[in-house]
Design a protein around this motif. Structure first.
Motif, short mmCIF file in Angstrom:
data_model
loop_
_atom_site.label_atom_id
_atom_site.label_comp_id
_atom_site.label_asym_id
_atom_site.label_seq_id
_atom_site.Cartn_x
_atom_site.Cartn_y
_atom_site.Cartn_z
N VAL A 3 0.16 2.46 -1.11
CA VAL A 3 0.55 3.64 -1.87
C VAL A 3 -0.62 4.61 -1.84
O VAL A 3 -1.70 4.29 -2.35
CB VAL A 3 0.90 3.26 -3.32
N GLU A 4 -0.42 5.76 -1.21
CA GLU A 4 -1.49 6.73 -1.12
C GLU A 4 -1.50 7.59 -2.37
O GLU A 4 -0.45 7.97 -2.88
CB GLU A 4 -1.31 7.59 0.13
N ARG A 5 -2.69 7.90 -2.84
CA ARG A 5 -2.83 8.72 -4.04
C ARG A 5 -3.09 10.16 -3.62
O ARG A 5 -4.11 10.46 -3.01
CB ARG A 5 -3.99 8.20 -4.87
N GLN A 6 -2.15 11.04 -3.93
CA GLN A 6 -2.34 12.45 -3.66
C GLN A 6 -1.63 13.25 -4.74
O GLN A 6 -0.61 12.82 -5.26
CB GLN A 6 -1.81 12.81 -2.28
N SER A 7 -2.20 14.36 -5.07
CA SER A 7 -1.63 15.16 -6.13
C SER A 7 -1.79 16.63 -5.77
O SER A 7 -2.85 17.21 -5.99
CB SER A 7 -2.33 14.85 -7.45
N PHE A 12 -7.60 13.59 -1.71
CA PHE A 12 -6.88 12.34 -1.54
C PHE A 12 -7.71 11.20 -2.12
O PHE A 12 -8.92 11.16 -1.95
CB PHE A 12 -6.61 12.06 -0.06
N GLY A 13 -7.05 10.27 -2.80
CA GLY A 13 -7.72 9.10 -3.34
C GLY A 13 -7.55 7.92 -2.39
O GLY A 13 -6.86 8.02 -1.38
N ARG A 14 -8.18 6.83 -2.70
CA ARG A 14 -8.06 5.64 -1.88
C ARG A 14 -6.66 5.05 -2.02
O ARG A 14 -6.08 5.06 -3.11
CB ARG A 14 -9.08 4.60 -2.31
N ALA A 15 -6.14 4.54 -0.93
CA ALA A 15 -4.84 3.89 -0.97
C ALA A 15 -4.97 2.53 -1.65
O ALA A 15 -6.02 1.89 -1.60
CB ALA A 15 -4.29 3.72 0.43
N ARG A 16 -3.91 2.10 -2.30
CA ARG A 16 -3.89 0.79 -2.93
C ARG A 16 -2.59 0.12 -2.55
O ARG A 16 -1.67 0.76 -2.08
CB ARG A 16 -4.02 0.91 -4.45
N LEU A 17 -2.52 -1.18 -2.77
CA LEU A 17 -1.30 -1.91 -2.46
C LEU A 17 -0.30 -1.73 -3.58
O LEU A 17 -0.66 -1.71 -4.76
CB LEU A 17 -1.59 -3.40 -2.26
N SER A 18 0.95 -1.63 -3.22
CA SER A 18 2.01 -1.50 -4.20
C SER A 18 2.15 -2.79 -5.00
O SER A 18 1.90 -3.88 -4.49
CB SER A 18 3.34 -1.20 -3.50
N LYS A 19 2.54 -2.67 -6.25
CA LYS A 19 2.71 -3.84 -7.11
C LYS A 19 4.17 -4.31 -7.13
O LYS A 19 4.56 -5.08 -8.00
CB LYS A 19 2.26 -3.54 -8.53
N ALA A 20 4.97 -3.83 -6.19
CA ALA A 20 6.37 -4.25 -6.11
C ALA A 20 6.44 -5.67 -5.56
O ALA A 20 5.61 -6.09 -4.76
CB ALA A 20 7.16 -3.31 -5.22
N GLY A 21 7.43 -6.41 -5.97
CA GLY A 21 7.63 -7.76 -5.46
C GLY A 21 6.91 -8.79 -6.32
O GLY A 21 6.13 -8.46 -7.21
N ARG A 26 2.55 -12.12 -3.34
CA ARG A 26 1.63 -11.08 -2.90
C ARG A 26 0.20 -11.61 -2.91
O ARG A 26 -0.58 -11.34 -1.99
CB ARG A 26 1.78 -9.87 -3.81
N ALA A 27 -0.16 -12.39 -3.91
CA ALA A 27 -1.51 -12.95 -3.99
C ALA A 27 -1.76 -13.95 -2.87
O ALA A 27 -2.84 -13.98 -2.28
CB ALA A 27 -1.72 -13.61 -5.35
N MET A 28 -0.75 -14.78 -2.58
CA MET A 28 -0.91 -15.75 -1.49
C MET A 28 -1.04 -15.05 -0.14
O MET A 28 -1.85 -15.44 0.70
CB MET A 28 0.27 -16.72 -1.47
N GLY A 62 -3.01 -4.59 4.17
CA GLY A 62 -1.57 -4.61 3.91
C GLY A 62 -0.77 -4.79 5.18
O GLY A 62 0.23 -5.51 5.21
N ALA A 63 -1.23 -4.16 6.27
CA ALA A 63 -0.56 -4.34 7.56
C ALA A 63 -0.74 -5.77 8.06
O ALA A 63 0.17 -6.34 8.68
CB ALA A 63 -1.12 -3.35 8.57
#
Length: 90
Positions: A3-7, A12-21, A26-28, A62-63
């Motif tokens: 999830v890219e942070r832009q407003s 632009f902010g650092r991308a982070r992983l989505s918390k969906a799922g 996701r931790a494994m 993430g990829a």
């Protein structure tokens, strides 16, 4: 999913992983991707290729997580053990 942070016009902010799922899966996958980027040649090559293109480390990780899911799905679907030289066999 990164999830890219832009407003608007802000920086632009650092991308982070989505918390969906499911968080447990996701931790494994996260820990498996950390290990795979060091030892699995296919995941390592993809990770380094994305970093060379300017992606942030978390997006590249993430990829790597997604690639591991695809590799697991292929093993389960074909019911054959993982082959490290699968790309060469074509």
């Amino acid at each position: 999913v990164p999830v890219e942070r832009q407003s608007g016009s802000s920086l632009f902010g650092r991308a982070r992983l989505s918390k969906a799922g499911p968080a447990r899966i996701r931790a494994m996958l996260y820990m498996a991707a950390i290990t795979a980027k060091r030892y699995n040649p296919h995941v390592k090559a993809q990770y380094e290729r994305l970093l060379a293109r300017g992606k942030c480390k978390m997006s590249a990780l993430g990829a790597a997580m997604r690639k591991l899911v695809h590799l697991c799905f292929g093993v389960l679907k074909t019911r054959q053990p993982y082959q490290a030289d699968y790309a060469v066999a074509r």
